[in-house]
Design a protein around this motif. Sequence first.
Motif, PDB file in Angstrom:
ATOM      1  N   LYS A  92       9.788  33.242  -0.981  1.00 36.17           N
ATOM      2  CA  LYS A  92       8.662  32.628  -1.662  1.00 36.17           C
ATOM      3  C   LYS A  92       8.009  33.651  -2.588  1.00 36.17           C
ATOM      4  CE  LYS A  92       7.550  29.463   2.147  1.00 36.17           C
ATOM      5  NZ  LYS A  92       6.503  29.060   3.145  1.00 36.17           N
ATOM      6  N   ALA A  93       7.427  33.151  -3.681  1.00 34.08           N
ATOM      7  CA  ALA A  93       6.729  34.040  -4.608  1.00 34.08           C
ATOM      8  C   ALA A  93       5.542  34.698  -3.900  1.00 34.08           C
ATOM      9  CB  ALA A  93       6.249  33.259  -5.822  1.00 34.08           C
ATOM     10  N   LYS A  94       5.339  35.979  -4.158  1.00 32.40           N
ATOM     11  CA  LYS A  94       4.228  36.688  -3.537  1.00 32.40           C
ATOM     12  C   LYS A  94       2.913  36.336  -4.217  1.00 32.40           C
ATOM     13  CE  LYS A  94       6.864  40.744  -2.041  1.00 32.40           C
ATOM     14  NZ  LYS A  94       6.980  42.216  -2.117  1.00 32.40           N
ATOM     15  N   PRO A  95       1.861  36.116  -3.439  1.00 29.78           N
ATOM     16  CA  PRO A  95       0.547  35.867  -4.054  1.00 29.78           C
ATOM     17  C   PRO A  95      -0.013  37.152  -4.663  1.00 29.78           C
ATOM     18  CG  PRO A  95       0.323  36.013  -1.678  1.00 29.78           C
ATOM     19  CD  PRO A  95       1.800  36.056  -1.969  1.00 29.78           C
ATOM     20  N   VAL A  96      -1.021  36.991  -5.510  1.00 33.71           N
ATOM     21  CA  VAL A  96      -1.686  38.122  -6.156  1.00 33.71           C
ATOM     22  C   VAL A  96      -3.118  38.203  -5.636  1.00 33.71           C
ATOM     23  CG1 VAL A  96      -2.441  39.144  -8.341  1.00 33.71           C
ATOM     24  CG2 VAL A  96      -0.280  37.878  -8.226  1.00 33.71           C
ATOM     25  N   ARG A  97      -3.545  39.403  -5.268  1.00 31.23           N
ATOM     26  CA  ARG A  97      -4.917  39.611  -4.822  1.00 31.23           C
ATOM     27  C   ARG A  97      -5.618  40.617  -5.732  1.00 31.23           C
ATOM     28  NH1 ARG A  97      -3.919  40.165   1.767  1.00 31.23           N
ATOM     29  NH2 ARG A  97      -2.953  38.105   2.036  1.00 31.23           N
ATOM     30  N   HIS A  98      -6.950  40.507  -5.747  1.00 29.50           N
ATOM     31  CA  HIS A  98      -7.766  41.398  -6.581  1.00 29.50           C
ATOM     32  C   HIS A  98      -8.758  42.155  -5.711  1.00 29.50           C
ATOM     33  CE1 HIS A  98      -6.460  40.267 -10.568  1.00 29.50           C
ATOM     34  NE2 HIS A  98      -6.550  38.994 -10.248  1.00 29.50           N
ATOM     35  N   GLY A  99      -9.164  43.322  -6.179  1.00 25.47           N
ATOM     36  CA  GLY A  99     -10.173  44.097  -5.482  1.00 25.47           C
ATOM     37  C   GLY A  99     -10.743  45.178  -6.386  1.00 25.47           C
TER      38      GLY A  99
ATOM     39  N   GLU B 254     -13.316  43.949  -0.531  1.00 29.75           N
ATOM     40  CA  GLU B 254     -12.195  43.273   0.097  1.00 29.75           C
ATOM     41  C   GLU B 254     -11.184  42.910  -0.986  1.00 29.75           C
ATOM     42  OE1 GLU B 254     -13.600  39.895   2.192  1.00 29.75           O
ATOM     43  OE2 GLU B 254     -14.753  41.043   3.654  1.00 29.75           O
ATOM     44  N   TRP B 255      -9.954  42.619  -0.556  1.00 24.32           N
ATOM     45  CA  TRP B 255      -8.914  42.175  -1.477  1.00 24.32           C
ATOM     46  C   TRP B 255      -8.744  40.673  -1.300  1.00 24.32           C
ATOM     47  CZ3 TRP B 255      -4.955  46.459   0.303  1.00 24.32           C
ATOM     48  CH2 TRP B 255      -5.464  47.710  -0.056  1.00 24.32           C
ATOM     49  N   VAL B 256      -9.044  39.915  -2.343  1.00 24.33           N
ATOM     50  CA  VAL B 256      -9.049  38.465  -2.219  1.00 24.33           C
ATOM     51  C   VAL B 256      -8.012  37.841  -3.141  1.00 24.33           C
ATOM     52  CG1 VAL B 256     -11.493  38.466  -1.612  1.00 24.33           C
ATOM     53  CG2 VAL B 256     -10.815  38.116  -3.993  1.00 24.33           C
ATOM     54  N   ASP B 257      -7.662  36.611  -2.828  1.00 24.47           N
ATOM     55  CA  ASP B 257      -6.679  35.860  -3.601  1.00 24.47           C
ATOM     56  C   ASP B 257      -7.116  35.747  -5.054  1.00 24.47           C
ATOM     57  OD1 ASP B 257      -5.346  33.284  -4.701  1.00 24.47           O
ATOM     58  OD2 ASP B 257      -4.265  33.698  -2.843  1.00 24.47           O
ATOM     59  N   ALA B 258      -6.163  35.872  -5.969  1.00 23.70           N
ATOM     60  CA  ALA B 258      -6.480  35.834  -7.399  1.00 23.70           C
ATOM     61  C   ALA B 258      -7.087  34.503  -7.821  1.00 23.70           C
ATOM     62  CB  ALA B 258      -5.232  36.122  -8.222  1.00 23.70           C
ATOM     63  N   ALA B 259      -6.845  33.438  -7.055  1.00 25.49           N
ATOM     64  CA  ALA B 259      -7.405  32.133  -7.404  1.00 25.49           C
ATOM     65  C   ALA B 259      -8.912  32.078  -7.146  1.00 25.49           C
ATOM     66  CB  ALA B 259      -6.708  31.037  -6.607  1.00 25.49           C
ATOM     67  N   LEU B 260      -9.423  33.012  -6.354  1.00 28.44           N
ATOM     68  CA  LEU B 260     -10.857  33.051  -6.041  1.00 28.44           C
ATOM     69  C   LEU B 260     -11.579  33.934  -7.049  1.00 28.44           C
ATOM     70  CD1 LEU B 260     -10.565  33.557  -2.175  1.00 28.44           C
ATOM     71  CD2 LEU B 260     -10.996  31.418  -3.396  1.00 28.44           C
ATOM     72  N   PRO B 261     -12.909  33.809  -7.132  1.00 26.53           N
ATOM     73  CA  PRO B 261     -13.670  34.703  -8.010  1.00 26.53           C
ATOM     74  C   PRO B 261     -13.456  36.154  -7.610  1.00 26.53           C
ATOM     75  CG  PRO B 261     -15.037  32.884  -7.241  1.00 26.53           C
ATOM     76  CD  PRO B 261     -13.760  32.817  -6.460  1.00 26.53           C
ATOM     77  N   HIS B 262     -13.544  37.064  -8.580  1.00 25.07           N
ATOM     78  CA  HIS B 262     -13.364  38.479  -8.288  1.00 25.07           C
ATOM     79  C   HIS B 262     -14.367  38.907  -7.229  1.00 25.07           C
ATOM     80  CE1 HIS B 262     -12.786  42.781  -8.789  1.00 25.07           C
ATOM     81  NE2 HIS B 262     -11.739  42.511  -9.532  1.00 25.07           N
ATOM     82  N   PRO B 263     -13.918  39.640  -6.201  1.00 26.68           N
ATOM     83  CA  PRO B 263     -14.828  39.999  -5.112  1.00 26.68           C
ATOM     84  C   PRO B 263     -16.005  40.838  -5.604  1.00 26.68           C
ATOM     85  CG  PRO B 263     -12.820  41.307  -5.010  1.00 26.68           C
ATOM     86  CD  PRO B 263     -12.578  40.234  -6.030  1.00 26.68           C
ATOM     87  N   GLN B 264     -17.202  40.458  -5.185  1.00 28.60           N
ATOM     88  CA  GLN B 264     -18.404  41.189  -5.540  1.00 28.60           C
ATOM     89  C   GLN B 264     -18.708  42.193  -4.434  1.00 28.60           C
ATOM     90  OE1 GLN B 264     -20.014  40.721  -8.563  1.00 28.60           O
ATOM     91  NE2 GLN B 264     -18.196  39.466  -8.930  1.00 28.60           N
TER      92      GLN B 264
END
Length: 359
Positions: free
Chosen positions: A227-234, A267-277
């Motif tokens: 499966k394609a890997k998800p992308v997270r942001h932090g 925190e490192w959150v899913d790219a579909a969510l707003p950038h973590p504050q």
Amino acid sequence: MSVILLEWYDAHAREMPWRTSPQARSAGVLPDPYAVWLSEIMLQQTTVATVKDYFIRFITRWPTVRDLAAAQDADVMAEWAGLGYYARARNLLKCARTVVTDHDGVFPADHDALLNLPGIGPYTAAAVSSIAFDLPHAVLDGNVERVMARLYDIHTPLPDAKPQLMIHAKALTPARRAGDYAQAVMDLGATICTPKSPACGICPWRDPCAARAAGTMADLPKKTPKKAKPVRHGTVYIGRRTDGAWLLETRPEKGLLGGMLGWPGSEWVDAALPHPQSAPPATGDWTENSGEVRHTFTHFHLILRVVTAQLPPGAEPAQGTFRPDNVFRPSDLPTVMRKAYDLVRSDATPHMTDSQSLL
């Protein structure tokens, strides 16, 4: 068939810093179970070329399992930095200490007892049992899976094919020289029965190989599509006081990069969510770097924005602690955190003095 492979191994065995050669073994030199175990933990999902230098550093600094068991957690995690899959380092310490406390510093020459040690699963238990103690337990790493799939022309995709491949691996494992055989079949997969362009013409098992006869060797082993890997942001914050001390934290023991040194951050959150504050870890004039850090873990891709500041001498961080410049070593950082450091260093203005520049 095992006899044929062992004859090939006697002539072509790879030299490894943790390995006892077949000639030395036949002369009565026994493998060091500690070295075998340490190498097998390091080699999990990591190449031999990468592991060699780490192994030599570890075995030089901590020559016995008792030495490793007595080591400081932070020192071991720092030496492991860059090798990845950091839960292995935490389990390494737990296992070493269990061997010392429960087995008087001697690795048990028993497969079931090895399985009960922290961080040792079926593959590692089989590898240590066979290589260190010459017990007839079949090993099944990626190289052996490929060899078995081709030798018997098995088209069931991995991972579903593993039980079938293990049956064949067990059937071929000899009662005598099981340790040499285990290393031989792994060497065969690493040097001849390679993923691409296998050298079938010089393979000691070319005649009985069913995939070679069918012309399907290049197609095996088959694998279920990933499966394609998800992308997270932090976000990470790299702060340095004007006296040169760095603001760092030791990450919680549980979780990704557990127990490793790093930069405070969100925190490192899913790219579909707003950038973590997240609030900066200390009061200062924080500036976002123009670049970003990209890193891939086993289950996801990570994109980090990097924010930097030079902090006053009396700064009191809400997150992390200051580490003097003469104590901080960038090499102690795990790869993703080192990437952030390197990004900031590459943007430092060369003509600035240390008191003017973050780096």
